[in-house]
Design a protein around this motif. Structure first.
Motif, short mmCIF file in Angstrom:
data_model
loop_
_atom_site.label_atom_id
_atom_site.label_comp_id
_atom_site.label_asym_id
_atom_site.label_seq_id
_atom_site.Cartn_x
_atom_site.Cartn_y
_atom_site.Cartn_z
N HIS A 1 18.70 -19.06 33.86
CA HIS A 1 19.70 -18.28 34.59
C HIS A 1 19.59 -18.51 36.09
O HIS A 1 20.60 -18.58 36.80
N ARG A 2 18.38 -18.67 36.59
CA ARG A 2 18.20 -18.86 38.03
C ARG A 2 18.46 -20.31 38.45
O ARG A 2 19.20 -20.56 39.41
N ILE A 3 17.87 -21.27 37.75
CA ILE A 3 17.97 -22.67 38.20
C ILE A 3 19.40 -23.20 38.04
O ILE A 3 19.83 -24.08 38.80
N LEU A 4 20.16 -22.67 37.09
CA LEU A 4 21.53 -23.14 36.88
C LEU A 4 22.53 -22.46 37.80
O LEU A 4 23.70 -22.85 37.83
N THR A 5 22.08 -21.47 38.56
CA THR A 5 23.00 -20.75 39.44
C THR A 5 22.61 -20.78 40.91
O THR A 5 23.44 -20.46 41.77
N ASP A 6 21.39 -21.16 41.22
CA ASP A 6 20.90 -21.06 42.60
C ASP A 6 20.48 -22.44 43.12
O ASP A 6 19.40 -22.93 42.78
N PRO A 7 21.28 -23.08 43.95
CA PRO A 7 20.91 -24.40 44.48
C PRO A 7 19.67 -24.36 45.36
O PRO A 7 19.02 -25.39 45.56
N ARG A 8 19.31 -23.19 45.88
CA ARG A 8 18.09 -23.10 46.70
C ARG A 8 16.85 -23.34 45.86
O ARG A 8 15.89 -23.97 46.33
N LEU A 9 16.84 -22.85 44.63
CA LEU A 9 15.69 -23.08 43.76
C LEU A 9 15.61 -24.56 43.39
O LEU A 9 14.52 -25.14 43.36
N ASP A 10 16.75 -25.17 43.13
CA ASP A 10 16.77 -26.62 42.87
C ASP A 10 16.20 -27.38 44.05
O ASP A 10 15.41 -28.31 43.88
N ALA A 11 16.58 -27.00 45.26
CA ALA A 11 16.07 -27.68 46.46
C ALA A 11 14.56 -27.53 46.56
O ALA A 11 13.85 -28.48 46.95
N ASP A 12 14.04 -26.36 46.21
CA ASP A 12 12.59 -26.15 46.22
C ASP A 12 11.90 -27.05 45.20
O ASP A 12 10.82 -27.60 45.47
N VAL A 13 12.50 -27.20 44.02
CA VAL A 13 11.91 -28.06 42.98
C VAL A 13 11.84 -29.50 43.48
O VAL A 13 10.81 -30.17 43.36
N VAL A 14 12.94 -29.98 44.07
CA VAL A 14 12.97 -31.36 44.56
C VAL A 14 11.94 -31.55 45.68
O VAL A 14 11.18 -32.53 45.69
N ARG A 15 11.90 -30.61 46.63
CA ARG A 15 10.93 -30.73 47.73
C ARG A 15 9.50 -30.70 47.20
O ARG A 15 8.63 -31.44 47.68
N ALA A 16 9.24 -29.83 46.23
CA ALA A 16 7.90 -29.75 45.67
C ALA A 16 7.49 -31.07 45.04
O ALA A 16 6.36 -31.55 45.25
N MET A 17 8.37 -31.69 44.27
CA MET A 17 8.04 -32.96 43.63
C MET A 17 7.79 -34.05 44.68
O MET A 17 6.87 -34.86 44.53
N ARG A 18 8.59 -34.07 45.72
CA ARG A 18 8.40 -35.09 46.76
C ARG A 18 7.08 -34.87 47.50
O ARG A 18 6.33 -35.83 47.76
N MET A 19 6.78 -33.63 47.85
CA MET A 19 5.59 -33.37 48.65
C MET A 19 4.31 -33.53 47.83
O MET A 19 3.29 -34.00 48.35
N VAL A 20 4.34 -33.15 46.57
CA VAL A 20 3.19 -33.38 45.70
C VAL A 20 2.95 -34.88 45.55
O VAL A 20 1.80 -35.35 45.59
N SER A 21 4.02 -35.65 45.41
CA SER A 21 3.90 -37.11 45.31
C SER A 21 3.31 -37.69 46.59
O SER A 21 2.41 -38.55 46.54
N ALA A 22 3.80 -37.23 47.73
CA ALA A 22 3.31 -37.74 49.01
C ALA A 22 1.84 -37.39 49.22
O ALA A 22 1.06 -38.22 49.71
N SER A 23 1.45 -36.19 48.85
CA SER A 23 0.06 -35.78 49.01
C SER A 23 -0.87 -36.58 48.10
O SER A 23 -2.00 -36.91 48.48
N PHE A 24 -0.38 -36.91 46.91
CA PHE A 24 -1.19 -37.74 46.01
C PHE A 24 -1.45 -39.10 46.65
O PHE A 24 -2.57 -39.63 46.57
#
Length: 304
Positions: free
Chosen positions: A111-134
């Motif tokens: 219900h949240r991820i399909l309606t809130d683009p801010r949460l999607d943006a957080d997911v994308v940023r998290a994946m990018r930053m975790v990858s960069a830190s690795f």
């Protein structure tokens, strides 16, 4: 256009809809037919240069919530260590899900991820930053027989730091080659990638990273783009949840305030429901402590 309120990730669809995309391509239709022996559904991800990170992050969280929500905790700890400032909304929303049952956690997640683009943006940023830190933490680690920084320089012609700063972190730069492996390695999880193209050969399948072990989720690679594809048993279960929770109605309609019944462009609350600003203030001012639509308590919502 993806017809969800967020416009970033679509509803789960059956395999017939995937085949229907390729009415004019015998090769594609044959491959989809072959995939349908093992897979029962797929989900579209928005193609904006971040679809790999979006598909990876969405499917990772979805799979862990479906299997056992408490297994999401190590993933969130990794995000907290590497991307807390850039993904605070994801951490605030997802951490309580770890203590719920799979059905409770999944309903709130969808219900949240399909309606809130801010949460999607957080997911994308998290994946990018975790990858960069690795990358930064493991610059000297062995990678296909070479130190990681040497492998990056040889395969991309960039220093590890330049590759991180120009190919991994920026929005709109799609993951390729080494970048595909970073998030799975950082989370110590495996993904399967299936390539759906117009060649005459069977659809190619890859395990990322390579080696024995079961894939947590499967991404569908259409050259230049990533979606998510689901094995039959998982697809059947998730399609049943989607129908039971009426996600098509709840997550794809034009946002309308449930009090004044007028269209609104206000951001969703933590529960995913949307009110216009004036009605929300009035409703909260009346002493209401739960959402009028889903009855989630307001004190559980980060926005309130």
């Amino acid at each position: 256009m993806i017809p969800t309120i967020s416009g970033k990730v679509g509803l789960l669809q059956n395999m017939d809809s995937l085949e229907a995309q390729y009415r004019g391509s015998t090769q594609h239709r044959q491959k989809v037919g072959e995939l349908a022996r093992d897979f029962g559904g797929w989900r579209r991800c928005r193609g904006d240069g971040s679809c790999f990170y979006r598909a990876c992050g969405f499917s990772l969280i979805e799979a862990l919530l479906h299997r056992r929500p408490k297994d999401l905790r190590p993933v969130l700890e990794r995000v907290r260590a590497d991307a807390a400032g850039a993904a605070s909304g994801l951490l605030e929303f997802a951490t309580p899900l770890c203590d719920l049952s799979p059905t409770e956690a999944l309903e709130l997640w969808y219900h949240r991820i399909l309606t809130d683009p801010r949460l999607d943006a957080d997911v994308v940023r998290a994946m990018r930053m975790v990858s960069a830190s690795f990358l930064t933490r493991n610059r000297e680690a062995d990678f296909n027989g070479l130190p990681l920084h040497v492998y990056v320089e040889a395969s991309h012609g960039l220093s590890l730091e330049a590759f991180r700063d120009h190919e991994v972190l920026p929005d709109g730069v799609e993951a390729e080659s080494v970048a595909l492996m970073l998030a799975p390695l950082a989370f110590d999880l495996k993904f399967e990638i299936i390539q759906l193209d117009s060649s005459d050969s069977a659809a190619q399948r890859y395990m990322v990273p390579e080696g024995p072990g079961e894939a947590l989720a499967t991404l569908l690679f259409k050259p230049g783009h990533y979606d998510i594809i689901y094995r039959k048993d998982t697809a059947l279960a998730l399609l049943a949840f989607q129908d039971r929770w009426d996600l098509e109605k709840r997550c794809t309609r034009t946002p309308t305030c449930p009090i004044c019944m007028q269209d609104t462009d206000a951001a969703p609350l933590a529960c995913g429901c949307i009110y216009c600003e004036d009605c929300l203030k009035s409703y909260r001012g009346s002493g209401a402590v739960t959402c009028a639509v889903c009855h989630m308590q307001f004190f559980d919502m980060a926005e309130c």
